[in-house]
Design an enzyme around this catalytic site. Structure first.
Site, short mmCIF file in Angstrom:
data_model
loop_
_atom_site.label_atom_id
_atom_site.label_comp_id
_atom_site.label_asym_id
_atom_site.label_seq_id
_atom_site.Cartn_x
_atom_site.Cartn_y
_atom_site.Cartn_z
CD GLU A 117 -2.61 1.32 2.59
OE1 GLU A 117 -2.56 0.37 3.39
OE2 GLU A 117 -3.24 2.37 2.81
CD GLU A 248 -8.57 3.14 3.22
OE1 GLU A 248 -7.80 2.65 2.37
OE2 GLU A 248 -8.32 3.11 4.44
#
Ligand code: ZN
Length: 284
Positions: A117, A248
């Protein structure tokens, strides 16, 4: 650090406690914010004392627009590349708002194939920043590389506050192992702790949601409502005194989302959508 970041996502009502692993973090990136200084007109006189003719029109071929007056966007790429190797530093408790403390930062999640990520968030943030700067917007990053530690969530908020940011946008990827969970969502501090976390932040989140969806991305089917997820537990958002939202971008554990997030073309699509939405919000 997959385990800490792993989220049990159902039922939705209970999720905000379990979602604590995904928080803003990174390192300060001052180098990318140097504004272009326009060259002042030269007003010399000729040696004889007669006035010089007016300067000729500028022949600059630069295609960059001048900085938009007063607009500053702080981009906050989640996590950082060396967080996992520095647990003591990352796990120390820092203020997180609402009288709470939380870990300085977390390592973030990854795709099942191992694409982290922190790399995704940094790459997308730089792409977004490049687009904003090309349109004359000053950009401040909370970190300027993907090999450092932190900064802590409270420091990230402080960067946005100190910059008097027009908008603060944190970029993350989610890590839900719930079967079929996919799509993006936008998180905000709720209930708001100051005026900027109220209507301005709601507007920022809505503009981001609408803009990203308009570019073909699907809102999350496993969390939040209609692509928005107000929550009380993220320190970086709680401590912001500027309009702030956290995207997100997708679920890195979902095969289709992971494929998009792992490809340069996919990340550019995210960046195009996010940059356009930010420009809409700031009025650039
Ligand atoms: Zn994250």
């Amino acid at each position: 650090m997959v385990a800490v970041r792993r989220r049990a996502v159902l039922p939705v009502v209970a999720t905000f406690i379990l979602l604590a692993g995904c928080q803003p973090d990174g390192q300060v990136a001052p180098a990318a914010t140097t504004p272009v200084t326009p060259v002042a007109p030269v007003t010399t006189s000729s040696p004889t004392g007669t006035p010089s003719p007016p300067p000729p029109p500028s022949t600059s071929s630069s295609s960059a627009k001048p900085p938009s007056s007063g607009i500053v966007v702080v981009l906050d790429p989640g996590h950082n590349g060396a967080n996992a190797k520095n647990p003591a530093e990352i796990n120390r408790l820092v203020p997180a708002g609402r009288g709470q403390t939380k870990a300085c930062n977390t390592t973030g999640t990854s795709t099942n194939a191992g694409y982290p990520e922190h790399a995704f968030t940094f790459d997308v943030a730089k792409r977004v920043g490049a687009e904003l700067e090309a349109n004359g917007i000053k950009v401040v990053y909370t970190r300027d590389n993907d090999s450092g530690v932190g900064p802590c969530v409270d420091k990230r908020a402080e960067i946005g506050n100190a910059a008097n940011a027009t908008a603060v946008v944190s970029i993350h990827g989610d890590g839900s192992n719930s079967a079929g969970a996919h799509g993006f969502h936008v998180e905000t501090s709720s209930p708001p702790l100051n005026a900027e976390q109220g209507a301005p932040t709601t507007k920022l989140a809505t503009v981001l949601r609408d803009g990203i969806r308009a570019k073909g991305f699907t809102t999350a089917n496993y969390i939040g409502q209609n692509g928005l997820f107000p929550r009380p537990d993220l320190g970086g958002l709680n401590l912001s005194t500027r309009p702030a939202a956290l995207i997100e971008c997708g679920n890195m554990r979902d095969a289709a989302d992971a494929a998009t997030m792992s490809s340069a073309d996919g990340r550019q699509r995210y960046a195009d959508a996010i940059a356009a939405a930010i420009e809409t919000y700031v009025g650039a």
